[in-house]
Structure formats: C-alpha cells, structure tokens
Design a protein around this motif. Structure first.
Motif, PDB file in Angstrom:
ATOM      1  N   PRO A  72       0.804  -1.225   0.000  1.00 24.55           N
ATOM      2  CA  PRO A  72       0.000   0.000   0.000  1.00 24.55           C
ATOM      3  C   PRO A  72       0.838   1.277   0.000  1.00 24.55           C
ATOM      4  CG  PRO A  72      -0.147  -1.107   2.121  1.00 24.55           C
ATOM      5  CD  PRO A  72       0.619  -1.999   1.215  1.00 24.55           C
ATOM      6  N   ASN A  73       2.057   1.207   0.550  1.00 28.59           N
ATOM      7  CA  ASN A  73       2.999   2.326   0.496  1.00 28.59           C
ATOM      8  C   ASN A  73       4.412   1.766   0.633  1.00 28.59           C
ATOM      9  OD1 ASN A  73       3.711   2.169   3.350  1.00 28.59           O
ATOM     10  ND2 ASN A  73       1.671   3.013   3.733  1.00 28.59           N
ATOM     11  N   LYS A  74       5.417   2.625   0.623  1.00 28.08           N
ATOM     12  CA  LYS A  74       6.797   2.140   0.636  1.00 28.08           C
ATOM     13  C   LYS A  74       7.226   1.574   1.980  1.00 28.08           C
ATOM     14  CE  LYS A  74       9.069   6.532   1.640  1.00 28.08           C
ATOM     15  NZ  LYS A  74      10.085   7.473   1.214  1.00 28.08           N
ATOM     16  N   ASN A  75       6.425   1.739   3.019  1.00 26.00           N
ATOM     17  CA  ASN A  75       6.788   1.264   4.349  1.00 26.00           C
ATOM     18  C   ASN A  75       6.022   0.027   4.809  1.00 26.00           C
ATOM     19  OD1 ASN A  75       8.246   3.586   4.220  1.00 26.00           O
ATOM     20  ND2 ASN A  75       7.242   4.613   5.911  1.00 26.00           N
ATOM     21  N   LEU A  76       5.091  -0.455   4.026  1.00 29.33           N
ATOM     22  CA  LEU A  76       4.238  -1.549   4.478  1.00 29.33           C
ATOM     23  C   LEU A  76       3.996  -2.553   3.356  1.00 29.33           C
ATOM     24  CD1 LEU A  76       2.343  -2.596   6.777  1.00 29.33           C
ATOM     25  CD2 LEU A  76       0.528  -1.256   5.702  1.00 29.33           C
ATOM     26  N   SER A  77       4.035  -3.838   3.710  1.00 33.70           N
ATOM     27  CA  SER A  77       3.677  -4.881   2.745  1.00 33.70           C
ATOM     28  C   SER A  77       2.974  -6.021   3.470  1.00 33.70           C
ATOM     29  CB  SER A  77       4.910  -5.409   2.010  1.00 33.70           C
ATOM     30  OG  SER A  77       5.735  -6.145   2.887  1.00 33.70           O
ATOM     31  N   ILE A  78       2.038  -6.614   2.782  1.00 34.03           N
ATOM     32  CA  ILE A  78       1.322  -7.779   3.280  1.00 34.03           C
ATOM     33  C   ILE A  78       1.411  -8.849   2.197  1.00 34.03           C
ATOM     34  CG2 ILE A  78      -0.895  -8.700   4.058  1.00 34.03           C
ATOM     35  CD1 ILE A  78      -1.623  -5.781   4.847  1.00 34.03           C
ATOM     36  N   THR A  79       1.864 -10.030   2.584  1.00 37.61           N
ATOM     37  CA  THR A  79       2.017 -11.136   1.639  1.00 37.61           C
ATOM     38  C   THR A  79       1.214 -12.328   2.130  1.00 37.61           C
ATOM     39  OG1 THR A  79       4.241 -10.406   1.097  1.00 37.61           O
ATOM     40  CG2 THR A  79       3.673 -12.659   0.492  1.00 37.61           C
ATOM     41  N   ALA A  80       0.471 -12.947   1.222  1.00 35.41           N
ATOM     42  CA  ALA A  80      -0.260 -14.179   1.516  1.00 35.41           C
ATOM     43  C   ALA A  80       0.185 -15.224   0.503  1.00 35.41           C
ATOM     44  CB  ALA A  80      -1.762 -13.948   1.421  1.00 35.41           C
ATOM     45  N   ALA A  81       0.299 -16.471   0.967  1.00 37.63           N
ATOM     46  CA  ALA A  81       0.773 -17.533   0.071  1.00 37.63           C
ATOM     47  C   ALA A  81       0.083 -18.844   0.398  1.00 37.63           C
ATOM     48  CB  ALA A  81       2.278 -17.699   0.207  1.00 37.63           C
ATOM     49  N   TYR A  82       0.047 -19.713  -0.604  1.00 39.79           N
ATOM     50  CA  TYR A  82      -0.373 -21.099  -0.424  1.00 39.79           C
ATOM     51  C   TYR A  82       0.827 -21.969  -0.764  1.00 39.79           C
ATOM     52  CZ  TYR A  82      -2.433 -25.644  -1.073  1.00 39.79           C
ATOM     53  OH  TYR A  82      -2.697 -26.978  -0.975  1.00 39.79           O
ATOM     54  N   LEU A  83       1.196 -22.857   0.164  1.00 39.28           N
ATOM     55  CA  LEU A  83       2.370 -23.711  -0.014  1.00 39.28           C
ATOM     56  C   LEU A  83       1.952 -25.164  -0.114  1.00 39.28           C
ATOM     57  CD1 LEU A  83       3.438 -21.804   2.912  1.00 39.28           C
ATOM     58  CD2 LEU A  83       5.197 -22.013   1.202  1.00 39.28           C
ATOM     59  N   ASP A  84       2.609 -25.897  -1.005  1.00 39.85           N
ATOM     60  CA  ASP A  84       2.419 -27.343  -1.124  1.00 39.85           C
ATOM     61  C   ASP A  84       3.794 -27.980  -1.073  1.00 39.85           C
ATOM     62  OD1 ASP A  84       1.866 -29.975  -1.697  1.00 39.85           O
ATOM     63  OD2 ASP A  84       0.913 -29.572  -3.621  1.00 39.85           O
ATOM     64  N   LEU A  85       4.140 -28.531   0.103  1.00 41.93           N
ATOM     65  CA  LEU A  85       5.442 -29.143   0.298  1.00 41.93           C
ATOM     66  C   LEU A  85       5.375 -30.665   0.210  1.00 41.93           C
ATOM     67  CD1 LEU A  85       6.686 -26.888   3.243  1.00 41.93           C
ATOM     68  CD2 LEU A  85       6.881 -26.505   0.781  1.00 41.93           C
ATOM     69  N   GLY A  86       4.172 -31.198  -0.069  1.00 47.89           N
ATOM     70  CA  GLY A  86       4.019 -32.644  -0.250  1.00 47.89           C
ATOM     71  C   GLY A  86       4.252 -33.421   1.023  1.00 47.89           C
ATOM     72  N   VAL A  87       5.076 -34.451   0.947  1.00 51.04           N
ATOM     73  CA  VAL A  87       5.420 -35.301   2.086  1.00 51.04           C
ATOM     74  C   VAL A  87       6.802 -34.911   2.578  1.00 51.04           C
ATOM     75  CG1 VAL A  87       5.830 -37.671   2.849  1.00 51.04           C
ATOM     76  CG2 VAL A  87       4.051 -37.202   1.169  1.00 51.04           C
ATOM     77  N   ILE A  88       6.924 -34.618   3.882  1.00 54.02           N
ATOM     78  CA  ILE A  88       8.212 -34.296   4.487  1.00 54.02           C
ATOM     79  C   ILE A  88       8.455 -35.276   5.624  1.00 54.02           C
ATOM     80  CG2 ILE A  88       9.582 -32.582   5.734  1.00 54.02           C
ATOM     81  CD1 ILE A  88       8.026 -30.418   4.321  1.00 54.02           C
ATOM     82  N   ALA A  89       9.547 -36.016   5.543  1.00 57.06           N
ATOM     83  CA  ALA A  89       9.950 -36.988   6.572  1.00 57.06           C
ATOM     84  C   ALA A  89       8.816 -37.950   6.917  1.00 57.06           C
ATOM     85  CB  ALA A  89      10.454 -36.267   7.814  1.00 57.06           C
ATOM     86  N   GLY A  90       8.081 -38.383   5.907  1.00 57.34           N
ATOM     87  CA  GLY A  90       6.998 -39.340   6.118  1.00 57.34           C
ATOM     88  C   GLY A  90       5.680 -38.728   6.543  1.00 57.34           C
ATOM     89  N   GLN A  91       5.649 -37.437   6.787  1.00 54.09           N
ATOM     90  CA  GLN A  91       4.417 -36.750   7.190  1.00 54.09           C
ATOM     91  C   GLN A  91       3.677 -36.296   5.937  1.00 54.09           C
ATOM     92  OE1 GLN A  91       3.403 -36.457  10.542  1.00 54.09           O
ATOM     93  NE2 GLN A  91       5.079 -37.929  10.668  1.00 54.09           N
TER      94      GLN A  91
END
Length: 105
Positions: A72-91
C-alpha cells in the motif's frame, strides 16, 4: 521476471534429514521463481523447487507455492501464500497458508 537456478546437492529435504543416502550422489536440481506486478501495488508470483529421492525409506516431493503481495505504500507490505510441500519426513499433506506483515519506519 522469471529466475531459474540450478543447484548441485546431496541434501535430503534441504538438509533437514542430512545429506546423501542409500541412493546417494549429488544431483543437479532446478529452482524456478517468477513474479509480476499486476497493478502498481499488487504482485502475484510462484516458486518451484525440485527435490530428489536419495532415501529408500522416505520419498521427497517437489515444493511449490503461489503468493500475492500488496504494497500500500513504501513502508508496508502484506504477503499471503499457499504452499504445497508434499510429504516431508513421512508426514503426509504438508500444505498450508502463510501470511506476513512487514513494516518499516
């Protein structure tokens, strides 16, 4: 602007599970990222990280994400993301949402 990086590594889950394994050997892996401002204040992008399978007991899935950032200005940012890391260490199903608020004075 898209960026392609190649990494020569023996890492298992980026080093979280050590290096090498029963199917060991360094492999050349690709990392790809891109983003673009769709307005003067909003950026949309993605990242992809290729993973290798060196451990016979555990498989690795490629990592990927999509993000949307608002400045919205040079001093502020908002980031949203969706992550898909699959299977990590069997989880299974290591997916989720991420939100970040950054500000400066």
């Amino acid at each position: 602007m898209p960026i392609l990086t190649c990494v020569n590594t023996e890492a298992n889950e980026t080093g979280l599970l050590g290096f090498g394994g029963d199917d060991s050997g360094a492999n050349l892996l690709a990392e790809f990222a891109g983003g673009m401002f769709i307005t003067k204040q909003v950026a949309l992008g993605f990242e992809f990280r290729q993973k290798q399978n060196q451990l016979s007991a555990l498989s690795e899935d490629h990592w990927k994400d999509l993000f949307l950032a608002w400045f919205p200005n040079k001093n502020l940012s908002i980031t949203a993301a969706y992550l898909d890391l699959g299977v990590i260490a069997g989880q299974e199903d290591q997916t989720g949402f991420y939100i970040s608020l950054n500000g400066t004075l």
